[in-house]
Design a protein around this motif. Structure first.
Motif, PDB file in Angstrom:
ATOM      1  N   PRO A 194      12.648  -2.067  -9.044  1.00 63.03           N
ATOM      2  CA  PRO A 194      13.206  -2.671  -7.827  1.00 63.03           C
ATOM      3  C   PRO A 194      14.092  -1.733  -7.012  1.00 63.03           C
ATOM      4  N   GLU A 195      14.847  -0.852  -7.705  1.00 62.69           N
ATOM      5  CA  GLU A 195      15.735   0.038  -6.934  1.00 62.69           C
ATOM      6  C   GLU A 195      14.941   1.038  -6.119  1.00 62.69           C
ATOM      7  N   LYS A 196      13.865   1.551  -6.742  1.00 59.34           N
ATOM      8  CA  LYS A 196      13.014   2.509  -6.017  1.00 59.34           C
ATOM      9  C   LYS A 196      12.341   1.817  -4.836  1.00 59.34           C
ATOM     10  N   ILE A 197      11.947   0.551  -5.041  1.00 60.25           N
ATOM     11  CA  ILE A 197      11.299  -0.197  -3.948  1.00 60.25           C
ATOM     12  C   ILE A 197      12.279  -0.341  -2.782  1.00 60.25           C
TER      13      ILE A 197
ATOM     14  N   ILE B 153       4.919   3.858  -6.948  1.00 61.05           N
ATOM     15  CA  ILE B 153       6.052   3.036  -7.370  1.00 61.05           C
ATOM     16  C   ILE B 153       5.499   1.738  -7.958  1.00 61.05           C
ATOM     17  N   SER B 154       6.066   1.302  -9.084  1.00 59.20           N
ATOM     18  CA  SER B 154       5.538   0.097  -9.718  1.00 59.20           C
ATOM     19  C   SER B 154       6.459  -1.083  -9.420  1.00 59.20           C
TER      20      SER B 154
ATOM     21  N   ALA C 238       4.011  -8.974  -5.802  1.00 60.37           N
ATOM     22  CA  ALA C 238       5.081  -8.485  -6.687  1.00 60.37           C
ATOM     23  C   ALA C 238       6.216  -7.832  -5.894  1.00 60.37           C
ATOM     24  N   SER C 239       5.903  -7.038  -4.877  1.00 57.78           N
ATOM     25  CA  SER C 239       6.966  -6.313  -4.166  1.00 57.78           C
ATOM     26  C   SER C 239       7.669  -7.188  -3.132  1.00 57.78           C
ATOM     27  N   SER C 240       7.028  -8.306  -2.747  1.00 57.29           N
ATOM     28  CA  SER C 240       7.653  -9.164  -1.733  1.00 57.29           C
ATOM     29  C   SER C 240       8.817  -9.976  -2.302  1.00 57.29           C
TER      30      SER C 240
ATOM     31  N   LEU D 116       0.847  -1.201   0.000  1.00 54.23           N
ATOM     32  CA  LEU D 116       0.000   0.000   0.000  1.00 54.23           C
ATOM     33  C   LEU D 116       0.881   1.248   0.000  1.00 54.23           C
ATOM     34  N   PHE D 117       1.909   1.222   0.839  1.00 57.05           N
ATOM     35  CA  PHE D 117       2.827   2.358   0.920  1.00 57.05           C
ATOM     36  C   PHE D 117       3.460   2.628  -0.451  1.00 57.05           C
ATOM     37  N   LEU D 118       3.878   1.564  -1.133  1.00 55.79           N
ATOM     38  CA  LEU D 118       4.522   1.728  -2.449  1.00 55.79           C
ATOM     39  C   LEU D 118       3.528   2.241  -3.481  1.00 55.79           C
TER      40      LEU D 118
END
Ligand code: DC
Length: 225
Positions: free
Chosen positions: A53-56, A48-49, A98-100, A41-43
Motif C-alpha cells: 500500500p505504501e508503494k501504491i 507493484i503488488s 485491489a488497488s482501488s 495498469l500503471f502499477l
C-alpha cells in the motif's frame, strides 16, 4: 448540469447501458472503472503488488490520468498514452479492484471525476458515484443482477471473442471482486439511500435502458442537444 449516477457490481451491464443512455440523451459517458484500470495498469507496469500500500500511495502520484473524447468514445490517457486497448483484461480488472482500496488512488481519481461532471451533462458509472463522487446527482441508479447471470454474460462475452474460459472460475472471480468492492473501508460499493434499484437479471438491455430513460424523463432530465 444534469448528472446521472449508475453504480453496481462487476458485470451488471453498467457500461453498456450507461453508454447507450448517454448517446440517447446527448450526455457524456464517463467510465470511472476505466480510470481505476488505467491506474492499475500503471502499477502493474511498475511491478507493484496490491500488498504494497505504501508503494501504491507513492507511485500513484506519478500517474497522470486524463480523459479525452474522440467521436463520442472515451479515451483514457495514462501519462499521455492511449491505454484503451490494454485495460480490459482480467489481470488489470483484478488489480483495479485491489488497488482501488487505496485512499490516495481514490482521492486523485474522484477529483478528476467531479471536475468532469461540473463541465458537462454526464452519465457516470462506477461503484461510489451516487454515494461519494456525485452525492447530489439528479438521478441515481443501482444496477445489479444475480452473480450467476453476471458470470454467464461475462462467459458469453469472452467466448464470443474466441477466448477459452471456465464459467466457475469467472463466477468465483466476480464474487471475490464484489466482496472486496463492498467491504473496503473507503467508499465501498453500496446502494445510495436515494438510488433506485434496477435488477437486470431477467431484463434485456433495451428494457433496462427504457426503464432508466423513463425515470430520467420523469425526474426532469433534459436532452443535451
Ligand atoms: O467497473 P470496472 O470493472 O471497470 O472497475 C474495475 C475496478 O475498479 C472495480 O473492481 C473497483 C474499482 N472501481 C472503484 O473502486 N470505483 C469506481 N467508481 C469504479 C471502479
Amino acid at each position: 448540469m444534469y448528472n446521472i449516477a449508475i453504480d453496481g457490481p462487476a458485470g451488471a451491464g453498467k457500461s453498456t447501458i450507461a453508454k447507450q443512455i448517454a448517446e440517447r440523451k446527448g450526455y457524456i459517458y464517463v467510465d470511472t472503472g476505466a480510470m481505476y484500470r488505467a491506474m492499475a495498469l500503471f502499477l502493474l507496469e511498475n511491478h507493484i503488488s496490491p500488498e504494497e500500500p505504501e508503494k501504491i500511495s507513492e507511485k500513484c502520484q506519478e500517474a497522470d490520468i486524463s480523459i479525452v473524447y474522440e467521436k463520442g468514445e472515451q479515451i483514457v490517457l495514462l501519462n499521455g498514452r492511449n491505454v484503451n486497448g490494454l485495460i480490459r483484461t482480467e489481470e488489470v480488472g483484478n488489480m483495479a479492484s485491489a488497488s482501488s482500496v487505496n485512499g490516495d488512488v481514490r482521492k486523485k481519481l474522484v477529483e478528476l471525476q467531479q471536475k468532469l461532471a461540473k463541465e458537462a451533462d454526464v452519465v457516470m458509472d462506477g461503484r461510489d458515484i451516487g454515494t461519494c463522487v456525485l452525492p447530489d446527482a439528479d438521478l441515481k441508479i443501482y444496477l445489479t443482477a444475480s452473480s450467476d447471470v453476471r458470470a454467464k454474460r461475462r462467459y458469453d462475452e469472452l467466448r464470443a471473442k474466441g477466448e477459452e474460459c471456465d464459467i466457475t472460475v469467472i463466477k468465483r472471480d466476480i464474487e471475490e471482486r464484489d466482496d472486496r468492492d463492498m467491504h473496503r473501508e473507503i467508499s465501498p460499493l453500496r446502494q445510495a439511500e436515494d438510488a433506485l434499484l434496477v435488477d437486470s437479471s431477467d431484463m434485456t438491455i433495451e428494457e433496462v435502458i427504457d426503464r432508466i430513460i423513463g425515470l430520467c424523463d420523469k425526474e426532469g432530465g433534459r436532452h443535451g442537444y
